[in-house]
Design a protein around this motif. Sequence first.
Motif, mmCIF file in Angstrom:
data_model
loop_
_atom_site.group_PDB
_atom_site.id
_atom_site.type_symbol
_atom_site.label_atom_id
_atom_site.label_comp_id
_atom_site.label_asym_id
_atom_site.label_seq_id
_atom_site.Cartn_x
_atom_site.Cartn_y
_atom_site.Cartn_z
ATOM 1 N N THR A 173 0.917 -1.189 0.027
ATOM 2 C CA THR A 173 0.006 0.130 -0.016
ATOM 3 C C THR A 173 0.859 1.228 0.028
ATOM 4 O O THR A 173 0.651 2.127 -0.758
ATOM 5 N N ASP A 174 2.071 1.360 0.719
ATOM 6 C CA ASP A 174 2.638 2.511 0.799
ATOM 7 C C ASP A 174 3.642 2.540 -0.533
ATOM 8 O O ASP A 174 4.039 3.709 -0.859
ATOM 9 N N PHE A 175 3.869 1.402 -0.886
ATOM 10 C CA PHE A 175 4.700 1.486 -2.175
ATOM 11 C C PHE A 175 3.762 2.011 -3.658
ATOM 12 O O PHE A 175 4.626 3.072 -4.079
ATOM 13 N N ILE A 176 2.756 1.689 -3.416
ATOM 14 C CA ILE A 176 1.563 2.432 -4.459
ATOM 15 C C ILE A 176 1.624 3.849 -4.010
ATOM 16 O O ILE A 176 1.571 4.702 -5.213
ATOM 17 N N GLU A 177 1.542 4.227 -2.975
ATOM 18 C CA GLU A 177 1.484 5.657 -2.445
ATOM 19 C C GLU A 177 2.541 6.410 -3.025
ATOM 20 O O GLU A 177 2.342 7.431 -3.446
ATOM 21 N N CYS A 178 3.670 6.126 -2.698
ATOM 22 C CA CYS A 178 4.682 6.811 -2.961
ATOM 23 C C CYS A 178 5.457 6.350 -4.543
ATOM 24 O O CYS A 178 5.755 7.536 -5.294
ATOM 25 N N PHE A 179 5.103 5.246 -5.178
ATOM 26 C CA PHE A 179 5.833 5.002 -6.426
ATOM 27 C C PHE A 179 4.769 5.195 -7.628
ATOM 28 O O PHE A 179 4.876 5.340 -8.735
ATOM 29 N N GLY A 180 3.478 5.069 -7.156
ATOM 30 C CA GLY A 180 2.378 5.019 -8.263
ATOM 31 C C GLY A 180 1.989 3.739 -8.380
ATOM 32 O O GLY A 180 2.854 2.801 -8.566
ATOM 33 N N SER A 200 4.551 -10.529 -11.316
ATOM 34 C CA SER A 200 5.120 -9.382 -11.912
ATOM 35 C C SER A 200 3.929 -8.701 -12.593
ATOM 36 O O SER A 200 2.626 -9.393 -12.848
ATOM 37 N N GLY A 201 3.994 -7.459 -12.668
ATOM 38 C CA GLY A 201 2.953 -6.601 -13.611
ATOM 39 C C GLY A 201 3.492 -5.167 -12.916
ATOM 40 O O GLY A 201 3.921 -4.664 -11.965
ATOM 41 N N SER A 202 2.097 -4.478 -12.734
ATOM 42 C CA SER A 202 2.091 -3.121 -11.959
ATOM 43 C C SER A 202 2.089 -3.073 -10.481
ATOM 44 O O SER A 202 1.830 -4.441 -10.019
ATOM 45 N N LEU A 203 2.508 -2.251 -9.700
ATOM 46 C CA LEU A 203 2.385 -2.531 -8.179
ATOM 47 C C LEU A 203 0.908 -2.977 -7.930
ATOM 48 O O LEU A 203 0.587 -3.651 -7.081
ATOM 49 N N SER A 204 -0.229 -1.977 -8.499
ATOM 50 C CA SER A 204 -1.372 -2.262 -8.093
ATOM 51 C C SER A 204 -1.885 -3.763 -8.565
ATOM 52 O O SER A 204 -2.632 -4.419 -7.567
ATOM 53 N N SER A 205 -1.387 -4.171 -9.506
ATOM 54 C CA SER A 205 -1.954 -5.525 -9.876
ATOM 55 C C SER A 205 -1.290 -6.613 -9.087
ATOM 56 O O SER A 205 -2.130 -7.615 -8.599
ATOM 57 N N VAL A 206 0.065 -6.390 -8.483
ATOM 58 C CA VAL A 206 0.655 -7.440 -7.760
ATOM 59 C C VAL A 206 0.019 -7.279 -6.420
ATOM 60 O O VAL A 206 -0.132 -8.340 -5.920
ATOM 61 N N ALA A 207 -0.190 -6.078 -5.839
ATOM 62 C CA ALA A 207 -1.079 -5.935 -4.847
ATOM 63 C C ALA A 207 -2.480 -6.604 -4.689
ATOM 64 O O ALA A 207 -2.948 -7.258 -3.862
ATOM 65 N N GLU A 208 -3.108 -6.688 -5.661
ATOM 66 C CA GLU A 208 -4.273 -7.233 -5.879
ATOM 67 C C GLU A 208 -4.111 -8.771 -5.693
ATOM 68 O O GLU A 208 -5.065 -9.380 -5.088
ATOM 69 N N GLN A 209 -3.313 -9.117 -6.397
ATOM 70 C CA GLN A 209 -2.946 -10.770 -6.366
ATOM 71 C C GLN A 209 -2.347 -11.195 -4.969
ATOM 72 O O GLN A 209 -2.919 -12.135 -4.590
ATOM 73 N N VAL A 210 -1.801 -10.266 -4.114
ATOM 74 C CA VAL A 210 -1.280 -10.983 -3.116
ATOM 75 C C VAL A 210 -2.489 -10.729 -1.917
ATOM 76 O O VAL A 210 -2.689 -11.535 -1.237
ATOM 77 N N GLN A 211 -3.316 -9.581 -2.165
ATOM 78 C CA GLN A 211 -4.632 -9.628 -1.383
ATOM 79 C C GLN A 211 -5.751 -10.640 -1.441
ATOM 80 O O GLN A 211 -6.129 -11.179 -0.617
ATOM 81 N N ALA A 212 -5.786 -11.063 -3.007
ATOM 82 C CA ALA A 212 -6.596 -11.913 -3.122
ATOM 83 C C ALA A 212 -6.454 -13.636 -2.646
ATOM 84 O O ALA A 212 -7.014 -14.420 -2.686
ATOM 85 N N ASP A 213 -5.055 -13.885 -2.583
ATOM 86 C CA ASP A 213 -4.648 -15.159 -2.384
ATOM 87 C C ASP A 213 -3.770 -15.181 -0.909
ATOM 88 O O ASP A 213 -2.478 -14.772 -1.143
ATOM 89 N N SER A 214 -4.120 -15.712 0.207
ATOM 90 C CA SER A 214 -3.430 -15.738 1.490
ATOM 91 C C SER A 214 -2.152 -16.490 1.048
ATOM 92 O O SER A 214 -1.230 -16.195 1.987
ATOM 93 N N ASN A 215 -2.047 -17.298 0.410
ATOM 94 C CA ASN A 215 -0.659 -18.120 0.038
ATOM 95 C C ASN A 215 0.367 -17.180 -0.326
ATOM 96 O O ASN A 215 1.606 -17.641 -0.065
#
Length: 281
Positions: A173-180, A200-215
């Motif tokens: 979340t902080d990476f997205i805020e700072c780097f976009g 791999s992908g944009s910070l937003s897309s990677v964050a979404e993948q991590v949020q959606a999959d607890s693994n």
Amino acid sequence: MSDAGTLYLVPTPIGNLADISERALATLQSVAAIAAEDTRHTRQLLNHYGIQAQVFALHDHNERQQAQGLIARLQQGDNLALVSDAGTPLISDPGYFIVSQCRAMGVKVVPLPGPCAVTTALSGAGLATDRFCFEGFVAAKPQQRRKQLNALVDEPRTLVFYESPHRILASLTDFIECFGGDRQCVLARELTKQFETFLSGSLSSVAEQVQADSNQQRGEMVLMLAGATPAKAHDSLPPEAQQLLQRLLAELPLKRAAAVVADIHGVRKNDVYQFGLTIND
């Protein structure tokens, strides 16, 4: 000090035990003792390979206290090894003080090549590897973390960070805020282990993948970001600043003129300076 011993820095596997080298095993077998970040963890590795060795603790909280005794043993002729829990010693792990003291006192230090999460992750990420900047673990507290990240926004080299699983979502979340959210990144997880993954992908897309999959929120992690693409200086400067710089350059050196323009218009001095270089060209 020709009779002094040698301190060997021995990398250990970051996951797959088969990654340890023959030289590392031979060194661990031959030394008088092994300084380990976590003796229990290291003994598991030694037991796996049938190595009987004296092991003592050397970690962030006791390194300075242990230094005098360790160096005394080396000066008396003992060969010693230094290992961390995983990977190469001193890379975001203990050992800097010991090694610096050994160098200062003329005690021989021999680093062995071997596993390292930084280079392992970077080599498989698909980001630029000709130049990169390793930042280790970001700060745990959000305010300090954002301050640290904001200082790196314009860094043109590939950025490499370590991160812990319990903090990955907050950090992203902080990476997205700072780097976009559009900044390209790769999250490498559980390297060399059974569930190794690269997202791999944009910070937003990677964050979404991590949020959606607890693994994807488990295990050791290396987060890598593409370096900043330098914007054209004239794109970021208001026309008034450009015009003032052009006038000042008739009377002042570029460095001084850039400082004046930056102060008057509240823009970055380096942006003004870079624009000035295009004028001089």
